[in-house]
Design a protein around this motif. Structure first.
Motif, PDB file in Angstrom:
ATOM      1  N   VAL A 102       0.868  -1.185   0.000  1.00 28.17           N
ATOM      2  CA  VAL A 102       0.000   0.000   0.000  1.00 28.17           C
ATOM      3  C   VAL A 102       0.904   1.235   0.000  1.00 28.17           C
ATOM      4  O   VAL A 102       2.053   1.181   0.463  1.00 28.17           O
ATOM      5  N   GLN A 104       1.027   5.648   0.743  1.00 33.85           N
ATOM      6  CA  GLN A 104       0.325   6.770   1.353  1.00 33.85           C
ATOM      7  C   GLN A 104       1.111   8.055   1.137  1.00 33.85           C
ATOM      8  O   GLN A 104       2.332   8.042   0.958  1.00 33.85           O
ATOM      9  N   ASN A 134      -3.594  10.219   2.350  1.00 35.92           N
ATOM     10  CA  ASN A 134      -4.359   9.436   1.389  1.00 35.92           C
ATOM     11  C   ASN A 134      -3.638   8.125   1.078  1.00 35.92           C
ATOM     12  O   ASN A 134      -2.446   8.126   0.777  1.00 35.92           O
ATOM     13  N   SER A 136      -3.332   4.728  -1.360  1.00 35.30           N
ATOM     14  CA  SER A 136      -3.617   4.392  -2.750  1.00 35.30           C
ATOM     15  C   SER A 136      -2.868   3.131  -3.150  1.00 35.30           C
ATOM     16  O   SER A 136      -1.987   2.653  -2.429  1.00 35.30           O
ATOM     17  N   ASN A 137      -3.248   2.611  -4.327  1.00 38.50           N
ATOM     18  CA  ASN A 137      -2.604   1.416  -4.897  1.00 38.50           C
ATOM     19  C   ASN A 137      -2.545   0.269  -3.892  1.00 38.50           C
ATOM     20  O   ASN A 137      -1.545  -0.454  -3.797  1.00 38.50           O
ATOM     21  N   GLU A 138      -3.640   0.092  -3.126  1.00 40.36           N
ATOM     22  CA  GLU A 138      -3.690  -1.009  -2.167  1.00 40.36           C
ATOM     23  C   GLU A 138      -3.757  -2.351  -2.896  1.00 40.36           C
ATOM     24  O   GLU A 138      -4.626  -2.549  -3.752  1.00 40.36           O
ATOM     25  N   LYS A 139      -2.860  -3.236  -2.548  1.00 40.45           N
ATOM     26  CA  LYS A 139      -2.843  -4.603  -3.081  1.00 40.45           C
ATOM     27  C   LYS A 139      -2.714  -5.550  -1.899  1.00 40.45           C
ATOM     28  O   LYS A 139      -1.718  -6.253  -1.732  1.00 40.45           O
ATOM     29  N   ASP A 141      -5.498  -7.654  -0.870  1.00 36.35           N
ATOM     30  CA  ASP A 141      -6.737  -8.425  -0.890  1.00 36.35           C
ATOM     31  C   ASP A 141      -6.631  -9.728  -0.106  1.00 36.35           C
ATOM     32  O   ASP A 141      -7.643 -10.317   0.286  1.00 36.35           O
ATOM     33  N   HIS A 149     -11.795  -6.745  -2.862  1.00 32.62           N
ATOM     34  CA  HIS A 149     -10.717  -5.755  -2.772  1.00 32.62           C
ATOM     35  C   HIS A 149     -10.726  -5.069  -1.410  1.00 32.62           C
ATOM     36  O   HIS A 149     -11.762  -4.635  -0.915  1.00 32.62           O
ATOM     37  N   SER A 151      -9.242  -1.935   0.869  1.00 29.85           N
ATOM     38  CA  SER A 151      -8.646  -0.606   0.757  1.00 29.85           C
ATOM     39  C   SER A 151      -8.701   0.096   2.112  1.00 29.85           C
ATOM     40  O   SER A 151      -9.328  -0.393   3.056  1.00 29.85           O
ATOM     41  N   ARG A 153      -9.417   3.877   4.083  1.00 30.31           N
ATOM     42  CA  ARG A 153      -9.921   5.238   3.976  1.00 30.31           C
ATOM     43  C   ARG A 153      -8.828   6.234   4.361  1.00 30.31           C
ATOM     44  O   ARG A 153      -7.851   5.880   5.029  1.00 30.31           O
ATOM     45  N   ASN A 188     -11.832  -0.878   4.275  1.00 31.11           N
ATOM     46  CA  ASN A 188     -12.968  -1.110   3.392  1.00 31.11           C
ATOM     47  C   ASN A 188     -12.786  -2.457   2.697  1.00 31.11           C
ATOM     48  O   ASN A 188     -11.670  -2.813   2.304  1.00 31.11           O
TER      49      ASN A 188
END
Length: 213
Positions: A102, A104, A134, A136-139, A141, A149, A151, A153, A188
């Motif tokens: 991930v 940030q 923020n 982003s690009n969360e991998k 799973d 997926h 993620s 917040r 999430n």
């Protein structure tokens, strides 16, 4: 990590020269009364261990950071600080296995108090304010058995700063600082909130070179 080591040596070199350089310049110019300052450097961000169920660690990492400050007087300032690029984190499950990555990118607005006179060689400071980071690009799973997926917040909350500026001359200075962010982003799954939060609460350590004008 190599970039941080290189910058650390540069800062140490500046510190060794600071008293002499500033003494030579002090007779013709002064840092007092200058209202703006900018700093560029490198920062290492490290979240705390065991931030949530099944997660052992978010590995820390470096990123370039920048800040801009406005000084109301020689001691009181407001600073806008943030990452110029994203911090990369490997997410490790309990037992040490990697379950994903991930990124940030935090940004913060803080009030600061700088101790001592503007022309002192060493000027410690403290600050407190508000930040957002923020993700982003969360991998990641693999954290959810359903395969949906996963993620995070945006993290929001308080930030505290401790640091010291080391004057090279009336314009240039070196900076070392540490920051703490209260980071509790919600997980999430499949685009929906779960109510589960991660207690990342990272510390940062940064080194930089700044100019005031």
């Amino acid at each position: 990590m190599r970039s941080i080591k290189t910058l650390s040596f540069a800062v140490l070199g500046a510190l060794a020269l600071a008293p002499t350089a500033f003494a030579q310049d002090a007779g013709t110019d002064t840092a007092s009364g200058k209202h703006f300052a900018i700093v560029g450097g490198a920062t290492l961000l490290q979240p705390k261990s065991n931030p949530g169920n099944g997660i052992d660690k978010f590995d820390g990492g470096p990123a370039p950071t920048v800040s801009a400050s406005y000084f109301f007087n020689d001691n009181i300032a407001v600073e806008l600080w943030g990452a110029a690029d994203k911090f990369d984190h490997r997410v490790r499950a309990n037992g040490g296995g990697k379950v994903g990555t991930v990124e940030q990118q935090p940004v913060a607005l803080s009030a600061q108090y700088h101790f001592g006179g503007a022309d002192n060689v060493f000027r410690p400071f403290v600050g407190a304010g508000y930040y957002q980071s923020n993700f982003s690009n969360e991998k990641i799973d693999g954290l959810d058995a359903s395969g949906d997926h996963v993620s995070l917040r945006t993290a929001k909350g308080a930030i505290g700063t401790l640091g010291v500026d080391m004057n090279i001359n009336s314009t240039w200075f070196a900076r070392a600082d540490a920051r703490y962010m209260r980071s509790r982003p919600e997980l999430n799954v499949g685009g929906a909130g779960t109510g589960d939060t991660l207690k990342l609460d990272p510390w940062t350590v940064g080194f930089g070179i700044g100019a005031r004008f």
